[in-house]
Design an enzyme around this catalytic site. Structure first.
Site, mmCIF file in Angstrom:
data_model
loop_
_atom_site.group_PDB
_atom_site.id
_atom_site.type_symbol
_atom_site.label_atom_id
_atom_site.label_comp_id
_atom_site.label_asym_id
_atom_site.label_seq_id
_atom_site.Cartn_x
_atom_site.Cartn_y
_atom_site.Cartn_z
ATOM 1 N NE ARG A 223 -5.711 -3.716 0.107
ATOM 2 C CZ ARG A 223 -4.869 -3.120 -0.746
ATOM 3 N NH1 ARG A 223 -4.881 -1.806 -0.869
ATOM 4 N NH2 ARG A 223 -4.039 -3.815 -1.488
ATOM 5 C CG HIS A 271 -7.310 0.883 -4.780
ATOM 6 N ND1 HIS A 271 -7.734 -0.250 -4.134
ATOM 7 C CD2 HIS A 271 -5.951 0.910 -4.611
ATOM 8 C CE1 HIS A 271 -6.699 -0.878 -3.611
ATOM 9 N NE2 HIS A 271 -5.606 -0.189 -3.878
HETATM 10 N N1 LIG Z 1 -4.208 2.584 -1.938
HETATM 11 C C1 LIG Z 1 -3.166 2.116 -2.601
HETATM 12 O O1 LIG Z 1 -2.966 2.473 -3.763
HETATM 13 C C2 LIG Z 1 -2.211 1.182 -1.911
HETATM 14 C C3 LIG Z 1 -0.998 0.868 -2.533
HETATM 15 C C4 LIG Z 1 -0.114 0.029 -1.875
HETATM 16 C C5 LIG Z 1 -0.416 -0.473 -0.611
HETATM 17 N N2 LIG Z 1 -1.605 -0.158 -0.028
HETATM 18 C C6 LIG Z 1 -1.938 -0.669 1.323
HETATM 19 O O2 LIG Z 1 -0.955 -0.248 2.246
HETATM 20 C C7 LIG Z 1 -0.742 -1.302 3.181
HETATM 21 C C8 LIG Z 1 0.563 -1.108 3.906
HETATM 22 O O3 LIG Z 1 1.648 -1.366 3.016
HETATM 23 P P1 LIG Z 1 3.161 -1.548 3.550
HETATM 24 O O4 LIG Z 1 3.963 -1.912 2.397
HETATM 25 O O5 LIG Z 1 3.556 -0.364 4.361
HETATM 26 O O6 LIG Z 1 2.957 -2.794 4.532
HETATM 27 P P2 LIG Z 1 3.951 -3.343 5.628
HETATM 28 O O7 LIG Z 1 5.351 -2.962 5.297
HETATM 29 O O8 LIG Z 1 3.610 -4.775 5.820
HETATM 30 O O9 LIG Z 1 3.550 -2.531 6.949
HETATM 31 C C9 LIG Z 1 2.376 -2.776 7.649
HETATM 32 C C10 LIG Z 1 2.419 -1.975 8.950
HETATM 33 O O10 LIG Z 1 1.193 -2.216 9.655
HETATM 34 C C11 LIG Z 1 1.491 -2.639 10.983
HETATM 35 N N3 LIG Z 1 0.480 -3.566 11.502
HETATM 36 C C12 LIG Z 1 0.062 -4.742 10.993
HETATM 37 N N4 LIG Z 1 -0.870 -5.314 11.786
HETATM 38 C C13 LIG Z 1 -1.029 -4.464 12.842
HETATM 39 C C14 LIG Z 1 -1.824 -4.490 14.000
HETATM 40 N N5 LIG Z 1 -2.645 -5.518 14.264
HETATM 41 N N6 LIG Z 1 -1.728 -3.461 14.865
HETATM 42 C C15 LIG Z 1 -0.885 -2.422 14.635
HETATM 43 N N7 LIG Z 1 -0.097 -2.329 13.542
HETATM 44 C C16 LIG Z 1 -0.175 -3.346 12.651
HETATM 45 C C17 LIG Z 1 2.825 -3.362 10.864
HETATM 46 O O11 LIG Z 1 3.408 -3.464 12.139
HETATM 47 P P3 LIG Z 1 4.872 -4.095 12.331
HETATM 48 O O12 LIG Z 1 5.819 -3.058 11.778
HETATM 49 O O13 LIG Z 1 4.987 -4.265 13.788
HETATM 50 O O14 LIG Z 1 4.883 -5.375 11.536
HETATM 51 C C18 LIG Z 1 3.559 -2.443 9.879
HETATM 52 O O15 LIG Z 1 4.112 -1.336 10.562
HETATM 53 C C19 LIG Z 1 -0.812 -2.557 2.301
HETATM 54 O O16 LIG Z 1 -1.093 -3.710 3.069
HETATM 55 C C20 LIG Z 1 -1.937 -2.208 1.353
HETATM 56 O O17 LIG Z 1 -3.141 -2.654 1.915
HETATM 57 C C21 LIG Z 1 -2.496 0.656 -0.658
#
Ligand SMILES: NC(=O)c1ccc[n+]([C@@H]2O[C@H](COP(=O)([O-])OP(=O)(O)OC[C@H]3O[C@@H](n4cnc5c(N)ncnc54)[C@H](OP(=O)(O)O)[C@@H]3O)[C@@H](O)[C@H]2O)c1
Length: 308
Positions: A223, A271
């Site tokens: 993001r 995006h």
């Molecule tokens: N560009 C695009 O097309 C696209 C598409 C889909 C998603 N995205 C983005 O990708 C992001 C990640 O997706 P996901 O499904 O992998 O999410 P997720 O499964 O919720 O994973 C988030 C990761 O970030 C870590 N995290 C959260 N807060 C943190 C902090 N304060 N310090 C350190 N690490 C932290 C979490 O740690 P823990 O494991 O300890 O909880 C987890 O490992 C989404 O939120 C979205 O914004 C972008």
């Protein structure tokens, strides 16, 4: 009969209605899926933040809001959304993200741009091997972990960073503030797959960018707010950061006068890193409704306190 409201943009109906109906049938669910149920008869809402619905108050019977998006920063603060909120973890979206991230890592690793620029000369560009190119993944959730594992399979030494401690075969897992410094210190390529929360804003800022080795490259499909734009531009101008590939921005579409557009060392993509895929996400939605109907725990329930 289970009443499901489809509350994404109306033009998404064509792509989603058939896969959703097929997934409901496969899960043995009798569902009336529509774009226009009477609010107090709705059992579940299939939701996208850019759709027509923002006030959940009339949906008094709704058992869960099932988001089609992985990121929930646009809805987490909606005070009318008091029912459980599940985000999307879609195998199709994950596969797309793995492909996008791997492609952009290999573009940097193999110095593909330089090879193309030099194609009129017989001057070989020999990259190091993947095993000599440390890569850091910020975020080890559904997407970060899948990408980290793929990069490890290709031979890259991968360091990962998350909020809570983790143990993943082949990945050096770090967490917390000291973990971040450690994760950035040797990273030649950094990928951001963190959610947008108050705690992750400006994860890459002047101070943390300075920890990177000179010439590091950054890939952000997470993001926009994860990076301090001005700090990144300064690091790019000074050459401390060699190049950035940015898919997400604080304001989208990226405003025409933003310096990222014209910067020679920035690649902007609109995006598109990973889309939710209708067929695979429909199966996730159906499984969550099945769970809701028999009282099993939700898949991908958002932790409102943590914001993701
Ligand atoms: N560009 C695009 O097309 C696209 C598409 C889909 C998603 N995205 C983005 O990708 C992001 C990640 O997706 P996901 O499904 O992998 O999410 P997720 O499964 O919720 O994973 C988030 C990761 O970030 C870590 N995290 C959260 N807060 C943190 C902090 N304060 N310090 C350190 N690490 C932290 C979490 O740690 P823990 O494991 O300890 O909880 C987890 O490992 C989404 O939120 C979205 O914004 C972008």
């Amino acid at each position: 009969m289970i009443n499901v409201l489809f509350a994404a943009r109306p033009e998404r109906w064509e792509a989603y209605s058939t896969p959703l109906k097929a997934a409901f049938a496969d899960a043995g669910l009798e569902v009336d899926l529509r774009q226009d149920h009477t609010p107090d008869t709705v059992d579940y809402i299939v939701y996208a933040p850019n759709g027509p619905l923002s006030d959940f108050t009339p949906y008094t019977r709704c058992k869960a809001v099932l988001s089609l998006w992985a990121g929930v920063e646009k809805i987490i603060g909606n005070e009318s959304l008091t029912m459980p909120l599940c985000r999307m973890v879609d195998p199709g979206l994950t596969a797309g993200m793995v492909e996008w991230v791997t492609g952009h890592v290999l573009r940097y690793h193999l110095d593909i741009d330089r090879s193309i620029a030099m194609q009129d000369r017989w001057e070989p560009v020999i990259p190091p091997l993947a095993m000599e190119r440390p890569v850091t993944m910020l975020g080890l959730g559904a997407l970060g972990q899948a990408c980290a594992k793929q990069l490890f399979q290709l031979g890259f030494p991968v360091t990962g960073w998350s909020r809570s401690p983790k143990s993943i075969d082949g990945i050096a897992c770090l967490h917390g503030d000291t973990g971040l410094a450690q994760a950035l210190k040797h990273a030649e390529i950094v990928i951001l797959l963190l959610p947008d929360t108050p705690a992750t804003e400006n994860t890459l800022n002047a101070e943390t960018l300075a920890l990177l080795p000179r010439g590091a490259r950054i890939i952000n499909p997470g993001r926009g707010p994860l990076i301090d734009d001005e700090a990144l531009l300064s690091a790019l101008d000074s050459g401390h950061v060699a190049h950035a590939t940015l898919d997400v921005f604080r304001v989208e579409p990226l405003p025409a006068d933003h310096r990222f557009w014209a910067h020679p060392n920035v690649t902007v993509t609109p995006h598109i890193a990973a889309e939710t895929r209708a067929v695979t996400s429909a199966q996730v939605i159906a499984e969550n409704i099945r769970r809701g109907e028999v009282g099993e725990p939700w898949l991908n329930l958002v932790d409102r306190k943590q914001g993701y």
